[in-house]
Design a protein around this motif. Structure first.
Motif, PDB file in Angstrom:
ATOM      1  N   ARG A  72       0.694  -1.225   0.020  1.00 22.71           N
ATOM      2  CA  ARG A  72      -0.111   0.150   0.116  1.00 22.71           C
ATOM      3  C   ARG A  72       0.814   1.181  -0.108  1.00 22.71           C
ATOM      4  O   ARG A  72       0.515   2.236  -0.701  1.00 22.71           O
ATOM      5  CB  ARG A  72      -0.966  -0.121   1.207  1.00 22.71           C
ATOM      6  CG  ARG A  72      -1.701   1.243   1.443  1.00 22.71           C
ATOM      7  CD  ARG A  72      -2.691   1.480   0.239  1.00 22.71           C
ATOM      8  NE  ARG A  72      -3.487   2.589   0.082  1.00 22.71           N
ATOM      9  CZ  ARG A  72      -3.271   3.800  -0.307  1.00 22.71           C
ATOM     10  NH1 ARG A  72      -2.392   3.734  -1.440  1.00 22.71           N
ATOM     11  NH2 ARG A  72      -4.155   4.716  -0.171  1.00 22.71           N
ATOM     12  N   LEU A  73       2.095   1.159   0.765  1.00 24.08           N
ATOM     13  CA  LEU A  73       2.889   2.299   0.851  1.00 24.08           C
ATOM     14  C   LEU A  73       3.352   2.618  -0.853  1.00 24.08           C
ATOM     15  O   LEU A  73       3.545   3.640  -0.998  1.00 24.08           O
ATOM     16  CB  LEU A  73       3.981   2.131   1.806  1.00 24.08           C
ATOM     17  CG  LEU A  73       4.755   3.440   2.429  1.00 24.08           C
ATOM     18  CD1 LEU A  73       3.718   4.346   2.892  1.00 24.08           C
ATOM     19  CD2 LEU A  73       5.642   2.880   3.465  1.00 24.08           C
ATOM     20  N   GLY A  74       3.620   1.605  -1.335  1.00 19.57           N
ATOM     21  CA  GLY A  74       4.348   1.671  -2.544  1.00 19.57           C
ATOM     22  C   GLY A  74       3.437   2.434  -3.805  1.00 19.57           C
ATOM     23  O   GLY A  74       3.755   2.968  -4.413  1.00 19.57           O
ATOM     24  N   LEU A  90     -11.713  -5.025  -3.150  1.00 17.95           N
ATOM     25  CA  LEU A  90     -10.823  -5.371  -4.502  1.00 17.95           C
ATOM     26  C   LEU A  90      -9.310  -4.735  -4.329  1.00 17.95           C
ATOM     27  O   LEU A  90      -8.476  -5.276  -4.811  1.00 17.95           O
ATOM     28  CB  LEU A  90     -11.473  -4.798  -5.749  1.00 17.95           C
ATOM     29  CG  LEU A  90     -12.857  -5.095  -6.204  1.00 17.95           C
ATOM     30  CD1 LEU A  90     -13.400  -4.392  -7.170  1.00 17.95           C
ATOM     31  CD2 LEU A  90     -12.638  -6.649  -6.561  1.00 17.95           C
ATOM     32  N   GLY A  91      -9.427  -3.584  -3.720  1.00 22.89           N
ATOM     33  CA  GLY A  91      -7.924  -3.087  -3.254  1.00 22.89           C
ATOM     34  C   GLY A  91      -7.021  -3.835  -2.565  1.00 22.89           C
ATOM     35  O   GLY A  91      -5.942  -4.205  -2.695  1.00 22.89           O
ATOM     36  N   LEU A 119      -7.945   3.176   1.344  1.00 19.55           N
ATOM     37  CA  LEU A 119      -7.345   2.209   2.259  1.00 19.55           C
ATOM     38  C   LEU A 119      -6.257   3.140   2.893  1.00 19.55           C
ATOM     39  O   LEU A 119      -5.238   3.402   2.312  1.00 19.55           O
ATOM     40  CB  LEU A 119      -6.576   1.043   1.695  1.00 19.55           C
ATOM     41  CG  LEU A 119      -7.700   0.105   0.774  1.00 19.55           C
ATOM     42  CD1 LEU A 119      -6.912  -0.944   0.003  1.00 19.55           C
ATOM     43  CD2 LEU A 119      -8.573  -0.621   2.051  1.00 19.55           C
ATOM     44  N   ASP A 120      -6.329   3.376   4.269  1.00 20.82           N
ATOM     45  CA  ASP A 120      -5.518   4.265   5.141  1.00 20.82           C
ATOM     46  C   ASP A 120      -4.203   3.214   5.520  1.00 20.82           C
ATOM     47  O   ASP A 120      -4.447   2.140   5.929  1.00 20.82           O
ATOM     48  CB  ASP A 120      -6.117   4.571   6.342  1.00 20.82           C
ATOM     49  CG  ASP A 120      -5.198   5.460   6.958  1.00 20.82           C
ATOM     50  OD1 ASP A 120      -4.244   5.045   7.605  1.00 20.82           O
ATOM     51  OD2 ASP A 120      -5.348   6.741   7.103  1.00 20.82           O
ATOM     52  N   VAL A 121      -3.142   3.773   4.795  1.00 20.87           N
ATOM     53  CA  VAL A 121      -1.852   2.902   5.156  1.00 20.87           C
ATOM     54  C   VAL A 121      -1.520   2.542   6.562  1.00 20.87           C
ATOM     55  O   VAL A 121      -1.008   1.404   7.015  1.00 20.87           O
ATOM     56  CB  VAL A 121      -0.541   3.526   4.335  1.00 20.87           C
ATOM     57  CG1 VAL A 121      -0.246   4.868   4.827  1.00 20.87           C
ATOM     58  CG2 VAL A 121       0.488   2.844   4.156  1.00 20.87           C
ATOM     59  N   VAL A 137      -5.364   1.196 -10.185  1.00 23.11           N
ATOM     60  CA  VAL A 137      -4.527   0.711  -8.956  1.00 23.11           C
ATOM     61  C   VAL A 137      -4.877   1.636  -7.794  1.00 23.11           C
ATOM     62  O   VAL A 137      -5.383   1.796  -6.693  1.00 23.11           O
ATOM     63  CB  VAL A 137      -2.997   0.344  -8.776  1.00 23.11           C
ATOM     64  CG1 VAL A 137      -2.661   0.110  -7.455  1.00 23.11           C
ATOM     65  CG2 VAL A 137      -2.989  -0.514  -9.757  1.00 23.11           C
ATOM     66  N   ALA A 138      -4.614   3.045  -8.221  1.00 23.24           N
ATOM     67  CA  ALA A 138      -5.072   4.203  -7.540  1.00 23.24           C
ATOM     68  C   ALA A 138      -6.598   4.274  -7.172  1.00 23.24           C
ATOM     69  O   ALA A 138      -6.954   4.439  -5.967  1.00 23.24           O
ATOM     70  CB  ALA A 138      -4.618   5.457  -8.134  1.00 23.24           C
TER      71      ALA A 138
END
Length: 457
Positions: free
Chosen positions: A97-99, A348-349, A401-403, A394-395
């Motif tokens: 998620r960070l990436g 889905l994310g 989604l909070d990292v 993807v975005a």
């Protein structure tokens, strides 16, 4: 993790079966503690001119650690084995998620490219220049080399075993700093980042660059604190820290082995002469026979570092699917608990992040020299780069989604596994604790200072 790595001279084997009860125990404890951490929330108070921020990441590690070490109903080795598997997956999902936040921002970072590379110099040499003389002065002997040539993550630990052997002072130093960093590094760095951020001395971008320590949990802790202090720059802080951490993971080990370690060994000899210390840390000013006889006994006592080996968890396709499903569900639960929002795209994310996590583990098995953390950051960064058609999709799937929240269960699991290392923790000297904290601080601050210099602010 600990049960898969030869971490100590003496391990305590266990003969426990891993059953459904252990899975249920870990899942329930992790969910309860993580939700409790979110409900406790964020608390900020002033400590002189600086701010100390206590937020869910810290609560999760602390509460998890208390549960993991209590003796009323201790967590079994079988439960810790389950927790470790979920932790390994969860921390890579967080990095995935960070990436996804790095790719869209690549264009913004072109102007500070030199700062990203220069921060590695701070990580390499900050610890050696600042922490090493303190370690020698405290009488750690050759333990000082292992404790200060880097912040000692898993790759450095494995190298120390092969290079110096498990009965060497160098290995004891590496082991101690690795252990303390694994258990308490995230909390310490988050407090330090919040403190420095509150002083308004450093640009938050420079502090973000300094967080690329090579440890995902430490980076997560520091990013959480800085994001709360600078909410308007939270996205940039997260992306910069992740990019910096990626650089450290790629080049940090080789720089440490070929640059930092030789420099550390040379300066160790220099400081030992200046401070008049021998390799056992004893003063050479008065080399009395009594002291010479007592020294080896004391040195031998320091060798007794041990961790308990948890039962092996057989990884079958069914177990793998179950573990990924639990990690995904936990991430969705924490995201909902923290944001109070839920959308179909979130599912889905998470599925996309889990698939990329699985791909990264697969690639790391094919190329063992490149860890899964490097693979996942590289893949997600490329997939979300503006020049690829996958960026928008993807975005869109991961935007809610909070990292920090989806990384929270992994930090809780770190706390729950503390009991495995409690014997080693009790055997550590207060001196190595001081040096370890100084090593983390020196690496972070030196890298941030160099980043500040290049940024010109």
């Amino acid at each position: 993790m600990a049960q898969n790595t030869p971490l100590a001279q003496e391990a305590v084997p266990t003969k426990q079966l891993i059953t459904r009860k252990h899975w249920v125990t870990v899942i329930a404890l992790s969910a309860i503690i993580s939700v409790a951490a979110v409900l406790i929330g964020t608390h900020k108070f002033q400590l002189g001119p600086a701010a100390v921020v206590l937020f869910p990441i810290i609560w999760a590690v602390v509460i998890g650690g208390l549960v993991g070490t209590q003796r009323i109903r201790p967590l079994s080795g079988s439960s810790r084995a389950v927790a470790t598997l979920l932790l390994e997956i969860g921390i890579i999902v967080f990095l995935a998620r960070l990436g996804t936040q790095i790719g869209p921002s690549l264009g913004k970072f072109a102007e500070i490219g030199p700062a990203i590379m220069l921060q590695e110099v701070g990580h390499i040499f900050g610890t050696v220049i600042i922490a090493l003389p303190v370690a020698v002065a405290l009488g750690l002997g050759r333990v000082a080399i292992g404790a200060t040539w880097s912040i000692d993550r898993e790759s450095f630990l494995a190298y120390a075993i092969q290079k110096f052997g498990v009965r060497s002072g160098e290995y004891r130093g590496v082991f101690s700093v690795w252990l303390l960093g694994s258990l308490f590094g995230a909390v310490f760095i988050s407090l330090l980042a919040g403190f420095l951020g509150g002083l308004d001395i450093f640009d938050p971008r420079a502090l973000a660059l300094g967080l690329g320590l090579g440890s995902a949990s430490m980076m997560l802790g520091g990013v959480g604190a800085l994001s709360l202090l600078y909410p308007g720059q939270a996205g940039e802080i997260m992306a910069l820290a992740a990019l910096s951490n990626l650089v450290t993971n790629i080049v940090g080990f080789y720089a440490g082995v070929f640059l930092s370690l030789p420099m550390c060994r040379g300066l160790y000899r220099f400081w030992s002469r200046v401070l008049r210390r021998d390799d056992d840390g004893r003063s050479t000013r008065k080399a009395e026979p009594k002291n010479r006889q007592a020294g080896p006994a004391r040195a031998e006592k320091k060798v007794q570092l041990s961790v308990e080996i948890d039962p092996p968890l057989k990884i079958t396709p069914k177990v793998t699917i179950l573990a990924y499903a639990i990690v995904g569900a936990s991430a969705l639960l924490m995201n909902f608990a923290g944001t109070r929002n839920f959308a179909g795209s979130d599912v889905l994310g998470i599925l996309v992040l889990l698939l990329l996590t699985g791909l990264s583990f697969r690639l790391s098995r094919l190329l063992p020299s490149v860890p899964s953390s490097v693979w996942v950051l590289a893949i997600t960064t490329i997939l979300t780069a503006p020049f690829l058609p996958t960026a928008g999709l993807v975005a869109e799937l991961t935007q809610h989604l909070d990292v920090i929240l989806i990384g929270l269960p992994a930090l809780t699991l770190i706390g729950l596994t503390v009991g495995r290392d409690i014997g080693a923790l009790r055997s550590l000297s207060w001196k190595i604790v001081v040096v370890a904290l100084l090593t983390y601080s020196a690496s972070f601050i030196a890298a941030a200072a160099l980043g500040q210099l290049v940024l010109g602010v």
